[in-house]
Design a protein around this motif. Structure first.
Motif, short mmCIF file in Angstrom:
data_model
loop_
_atom_site.label_atom_id
_atom_site.label_comp_id
_atom_site.label_asym_id
_atom_site.label_seq_id
_atom_site.Cartn_x
_atom_site.Cartn_y
_atom_site.Cartn_z
N PRO A 255 0.84 -1.19 0.00
CA PRO A 255 0.00 0.00 0.00
C PRO A 255 0.89 1.25 0.00
O PRO A 255 1.72 1.42 0.89
CB PRO A 255 -0.80 -0.12 1.30
CG PRO A 255 -0.74 -1.58 1.66
CD PRO A 255 0.61 -2.05 1.18
N GLU B 40 -2.97 3.37 -5.13
CA GLU B 40 -3.29 2.62 -3.92
C GLU B 40 -2.20 1.62 -3.57
O GLU B 40 -1.86 1.43 -2.40
CB GLU B 40 -4.62 1.88 -4.10
CG GLU B 40 -5.09 1.21 -2.82
CD GLU B 40 -6.48 0.61 -2.96
OE1 GLU B 40 -6.99 0.08 -1.94
OE2 GLU B 40 -7.06 0.67 -4.06
N TYR B 41 -1.63 0.96 -4.60
CA TYR B 41 -0.60 -0.06 -4.40
C TYR B 41 0.56 0.15 -5.36
O TYR B 41 0.38 0.71 -6.45
CB TYR B 41 -1.16 -1.47 -4.64
CG TYR B 41 -2.10 -1.97 -3.58
CD1 TYR B 41 -1.64 -2.61 -2.44
CD2 TYR B 41 -3.48 -1.81 -3.74
CE1 TYR B 41 -2.51 -3.08 -1.47
CE2 TYR B 41 -4.36 -2.28 -2.78
CZ TYR B 41 -3.87 -2.92 -1.64
OH TYR B 41 -4.73 -3.38 -0.69
#
Length: 215
Positions: A47, A191-192
């Motif tokens: 993350p 997000e990642y």
């Protein structure tokens, strides 16, 4: 050639060396920790918001090395690292690359050491940062960074990816390899990020599964 790629012969040589290293490290870890043990150059999904600090705990060649101690010095905020700070100033504030100061910082290193990250003069630096802008635009249009195996044919696992060490209690730390790609992720608020496993603290082995797939 992309800023993240090696020439074909270099890539083949690295893949071969990585496979040999993986045979040794994976076997040793599996014997001690079982089937879910850390693997050399393993792909992790981190993350982006969790990657707040960096630490020098080992290189990419130390991937999947299990450590009992953890550095308590030279832990720095990711956004204060010079290359990342310059990238965010360029993309989020709108400063020119020259105005961020990164060109002069790199020229100073070249004057002292002869080169920095294979760059030897201002033209090389300017070309590098044109490539960084191209990477930013590409990721902005596609919506994410891709694993190395999807970008480079035959790449061994996530070898050459953004290096992330897993510290005590499963806390991820940027391993200071892949600054520009991480900066892109931060600027675009991805997000990642796909990352290559660096070293891992013994207390975090049971936490590794949390990073093996996107949630």
């Amino acid at each position: 050639m992309s800023i993240t790629e090696k020439r074909r012969f270099q890539q083949i040589r690295r893949n071969w060396n990585s496979k040999l290293r993986a045979l040794r490290i994976d076997g040793k870890n599996r014997k001690r920790y079982g089937e879910h043990a850390p693997k050399f150059a393993e792909l992790l999904w981190i993350p982006t918001a969790a990657l707040t600090h960096s630490v020098k705990a080992g290189s990419s060649k130390d991937s999947a090395r299990i450590v009992q101690d953890w550095p308590d010095q030279f832990i720095l905020p990711v956004r204060e690292l010079p290359a990342i700070k310059a990238c965010l100033a360029h993309w989020k504030i709108g400063l020119s690359w020259e105005a961020t100061g990164i060109f002069q910082q790199m020229l100073d290193i070249i004057e002292e050491k002869g080169k920095v990250d294979r760059l030897r003069n201002l033209n090389d630096i300017e070309e590098r940062y044109r490539s960084v802008d191209e990477l930013y635009d590409k990721v902005a249009s596609t919506g994410g960074l891709h694993p190395r195996s999807e970008l480079i044919r035959g790449n061994f696992r996530e070898e050459g990816g953004i290096l992330v060490h897993i510290g005590p209690d499963g806390v991820p730390f940027f391993g200071k390899k892949g600054h520009h790609r991480l900066a892109v992720a931060l600027a675009l608020e991805l997000e990642y990020i796909p990352a290559q496993l660096g070293v891992i603290h013994a207390s975090a082995i049971d936490r590794l599964d949390a990073f093996r797939e996107k949630k």
